[in-house]
Design a protein around this motif. Structure first.
Motif, PDB file in Angstrom:
ATOM      1  N   ALA A  28     -41.176 131.827  23.495  1.00 20.56           N
ATOM      2  CA  ALA A  28     -41.574 131.308  22.177  1.00 20.56           C
ATOM      3  C   ALA A  28     -43.063 131.027  22.163  1.00 20.56           C
ATOM      4  O   ALA A  28     -43.620 130.543  23.159  1.00 20.56           O
ATOM      5  CB  ALA A  28     -40.803 130.030  21.862  1.00 20.56           C
TER       6      ALA A  28
ATOM      7  N   GLU B 194     -39.781 134.476  19.594  1.00 23.16           N
ATOM      8  CA  GLU B 194     -39.770 133.564  18.443  1.00 23.16           C
ATOM      9  C   GLU B 194     -41.166 132.977  18.276  1.00 23.16           C
ATOM     10  O   GLU B 194     -41.766 132.533  19.257  1.00 23.16           O
ATOM     11  CB  GLU B 194     -38.756 132.430  18.651  1.00 23.16           C
ATOM     12  CG  GLU B 194     -37.330 132.941  18.745  1.00 23.16           C
ATOM     13  CD  GLU B 194     -36.305 131.848  19.063  1.00 23.16           C
ATOM     14  OE1 GLU B 194     -36.659 130.650  19.024  1.00 23.16           O
ATOM     15  OE2 GLU B 194     -35.157 132.222  19.367  1.00 23.16           O
TER      16      GLU B 194
ATOM     17  N   TYR C 126     -43.326 130.145  16.086  1.00 25.78           N
ATOM     18  CA  TYR C 126     -43.236 128.976  15.198  1.00 25.78           C
ATOM     19  C   TYR C 126     -44.641 128.658  14.719  1.00 25.78           C
ATOM     20  O   TYR C 126     -45.489 128.230  15.523  1.00 25.78           O
ATOM     21  CB  TYR C 126     -42.650 127.778  15.955  1.00 25.78           C
ATOM     22  CG  TYR C 126     -41.214 127.996  16.394  1.00 25.78           C
ATOM     23  CD1 TYR C 126     -40.152 127.566  15.599  1.00 25.78           C
ATOM     24  CD2 TYR C 126     -40.911 128.638  17.598  1.00 25.78           C
ATOM     25  CE1 TYR C 126     -38.832 127.757  15.991  1.00 25.78           C
ATOM     26  CE2 TYR C 126     -39.597 128.838  18.004  1.00 25.78           C
ATOM     27  CZ  TYR C 126     -38.559 128.397  17.196  1.00 25.78           C
ATOM     28  OH  TYR C 126     -37.249 128.588  17.597  1.00 25.78           O
TER      29      TYR C 126
ATOM     30  N   ARG D 249     -38.945 136.866  15.797  1.00 25.64           N
ATOM     31  CA  ARG D 249     -38.491 136.009  14.684  1.00 25.64           C
ATOM     32  C   ARG D 249     -39.593 134.998  14.365  1.00 25.64           C
ATOM     33  O   ARG D 249     -40.237 134.493  15.286  1.00 25.64           O
ATOM     34  CB  ARG D 249     -37.177 135.325  15.048  1.00 25.64           C
ATOM     35  CG  ARG D 249     -36.083 136.374  15.244  1.00 25.64           C
ATOM     36  CD  ARG D 249     -34.721 135.789  15.481  1.00 25.64           C
ATOM     37  NE  ARG D 249     -33.726 136.856  15.338  1.00 25.64           N
ATOM     38  CZ  ARG D 249     -32.464 136.680  15.032  1.00 25.64           C
ATOM     39  NH1 ARG D 249     -32.010 135.458  14.831  1.00 25.64           N
ATOM     40  NH2 ARG D 249     -31.644 137.690  14.909  1.00 25.64           N
TER      41      ARG D 249
ATOM     42  N   TYR E 262     -40.965 131.520  12.218  1.00 25.28           N
ATOM     43  CA  TYR E 262     -40.715 130.283  11.449  1.00 25.28           C
ATOM     44  C   TYR E 262     -42.014 129.827  10.812  1.00 25.28           C
ATOM     45  O   TYR E 262     -43.026 129.649  11.500  1.00 25.28           O
ATOM     46  CB  TYR E 262     -40.192 129.170  12.382  1.00 25.28           C
ATOM     47  CG  TYR E 262     -40.110 127.842  11.659  1.00 25.28           C
ATOM     48  CD1 TYR E 262     -38.983 127.499  10.919  1.00 25.28           C
ATOM     49  CD2 TYR E 262     -41.189 126.959  11.674  1.00 25.28           C
ATOM     50  CE1 TYR E 262     -38.930 126.296  10.216  1.00 25.28           C
ATOM     51  CE2 TYR E 262     -41.138 125.763  10.971  1.00 25.28           C
ATOM     52  CZ  TYR E 262     -40.009 125.438  10.248  1.00 25.28           C
ATOM     53  OH  TYR E 262     -39.960 124.268   9.543  1.00 25.28           O
TER      54      TYR E 262
ATOM     55  N   TRP F 107     -35.500 125.422  15.001  1.00 31.55           N
ATOM     56  CA  TRP F 107     -34.899 126.314  15.998  1.00 31.55           C
ATOM     57  C   TRP F 107     -33.619 126.951  15.447  1.00 31.55           C
ATOM     58  O   TRP F 107     -33.415 128.169  15.579  1.00 31.55           O
ATOM     59  CB  TRP F 107     -34.595 125.514  17.279  1.00 31.55           C
ATOM     60  CG  TRP F 107     -33.890 126.330  18.313  1.00 31.55           C
ATOM     61  CD1 TRP F 107     -34.446 127.273  19.142  1.00 31.55           C
ATOM     62  CD2 TRP F 107     -32.486 126.315  18.614  1.00 31.55           C
ATOM     63  NE1 TRP F 107     -33.477 127.839  19.938  1.00 31.55           N
ATOM     64  CE2 TRP F 107     -32.267 127.265  19.644  1.00 31.55           C
ATOM     65  CE3 TRP F 107     -31.393 125.595  18.132  1.00 31.55           C
ATOM     66  CZ2 TRP F 107     -30.992 127.517  20.182  1.00 31.55           C
ATOM     67  CZ3 TRP F 107     -30.133 125.839  18.665  1.00 31.55           C
ATOM     68  CH2 TRP F 107     -29.941 126.783  19.684  1.00 31.55           C
TER      69      TRP F 107
ATOM     70  N   LEU G 286     -33.920 130.085  13.300  1.00 38.75           N
ATOM     71  CA  LEU G 286     -34.187 131.369  13.969  1.00 38.75           C
ATOM     72  C   LEU G 286     -32.994 131.866  14.787  1.00 38.75           C
ATOM     73  O   LEU G 286     -33.057 132.952  15.363  1.00 38.75           O
ATOM     74  CB  LEU G 286     -35.438 131.264  14.852  1.00 38.75           C
ATOM     75  CG  LEU G 286     -36.752 130.934  14.128  1.00 38.75           C
ATOM     76  CD1 LEU G 286     -37.952 131.295  15.002  1.00 38.75           C
ATOM     77  CD2 LEU G 286     -36.871 131.654  12.777  1.00 38.75           C
TER      78      LEU G 286
END
Ligand code: GDD
Length: 333
Positions: A4, A74, A76, A117, A119, A228, A231
């Motif tokens: 991440a 991921e 963020y 992914r 966010y 979290w 995702l």
């Protein structure tokens, strides 16, 4: 081991999210903007567990590099100029970081790892002059600050990259969330730090702006769980994350001062309103310098969709939030 990348890792949410992801065995990378003094802010204690990458939300090359180095599954995006009041003083910067910066990061994802992914830290501040109470995902937006306007762009560009390129991109429309790690300029921490300082005899009085502003306050630790969860779903979507309760700034003060052992009595109105302790000393008063050019009077969220689809539920109540903050500030000072 999933990977991440967190932008804004030095802030309140970034640090709680990093802790959550580490506990779930992620390899965590954090984007850090170089300042004259080296430091990792609220994530200082995670130095050994996080790989920090130098970068800047206004610099596309650095974002491409961060994606390349981390190869994140991921991403963020929590980086922002997050203090609403200062966005009137630096409106260009709000737009560059909170709006265009989101496009830059999405482009970096699109070129380096389009299956990652994403966010986006969207915000209830986009509801501004609210068109409906409570606010939900379908409520029309009406931002009331350069910050809110910039965030609205970030929100829509995230949706647009989802629809244009099929990127798994989600907006979390988070209502106010606070904690022991909250910056001292935000009203909640300003209150709890002052309640502690007044209790210890190091401060006489707390000056605030609009005591009647109403907010839906939760604890950041609960809210990063929702990020979290978004995702981990089969399909990307946008969600309101809120406590579903509303309180005034005055209410927040009342609970905080009571916790610090000083119950307040309120009297007067408007600019003359005060909160006075048992001994008759004015502990809270209004200073118009803290009023904003355009105010958001009430933010009150409906978290039903997040509760039903994500199975998310907040665990820390309003009272517990205030108590934790006050107890922390009493112990630390
Ligand atoms: N900061 C501050 N200082 N706010 C005050 C004061 C004061 O002395 N007195 C009254 N207020 C009122 C503000 O006018 C506002 O209505 C309310 O308290 C909350 O202010 P902040 O804590 O600064 O937060 P915010 O609601 O403007 O913005 C926060 O929440 C947004 C989500 O709704 C920030 O975290 C944003 O980044 C976030 O997007």
């Amino acid at each position: 081991m999933p990977k991440a990348l967190i932008t804004g890792i030095t802030g309140q949410d970034g640090s709680y999210l990093a802790e959550l992801l580490i506990s779930k065995n992620y390899e965590v990378f954090g984007l850090v903007r170089r300042k004259s003094q080296l430091g990792y802010g609220q994530s200082e204690h995670l130095k050994e567990r996080v790989t920090f990458i130098d970068g800047d939300m206004t610099d596309t090359t650095s974002l491409v590099k961060a994606m390349t180095i981390s190869s994140a599954d991921e991403v963020y995006n929590l980086a922002a100029n997050s203090f609403v009041a200062s966005s009137w003083n630096a409106p260009d910067s709000a737009a560059e970081i909170n709006a265009v910066g989101v496009t830059k990061l999405l482009e970096a994802i699109r070129f380096v790892k389009p299956e990652a992914r994403f966010y986006q830290a969207s915000t209830s501040e986009m509801f501004g002059l609210v068109q409906e109470i409570p606010q939900k995902e379908t409520t029309p937006f009406y931002p009331r600050s350069p910050y809110g306007v910039a965030k609205l762009y970030g929100h829509w560009i995230t949706k647009n990259y989802r629809e244009s390129y099929g990127i798994f991109a989600c907006n979390g429309i988070l209502f106010n969330h606070e904690s022991e790690r909250r910056g001292a300029e935000f009203v909640t921490r300003k209150i709890t730090l002052a309640a502690a300082a007044i209790c210890k005899g190091r401060q006489e009085v707390l000056e605030l702006g609009n005591l009647s502003a109403q907010r839906d306050w939760g604890h950041s630790e609960d809210y990063v769980r929702a990020m979290w969860l978004m995702l981990q779903q089969d399909e990307p979507d946008d969600y309101v994350v809120a406590s579903g309760e509303v309180h005034t700034v005055r209410d927040f003060c009342a609970v905080a001062f009571e916790r610090a052992g000083m119950a307040l009595t309120w009297s007067g109105e408007g600019l003359d309103e005060t909160g006075t302790d048992k001994a008759g000393r004015v502990r809270v008063r209004v200073n118009p310098a803290f009023f904003r050019p355009a105010e958001v009077d009430i933010l009150f969220g409906d978290p039903s969709k997040a509760e039903q689809k994500l199975g998310w539920k907040r665990e820390i109540s309003f009272e517990r939030l205030v108590e934790r903050m006050v107890d922390h500030d009493l112990a630390a000072n």
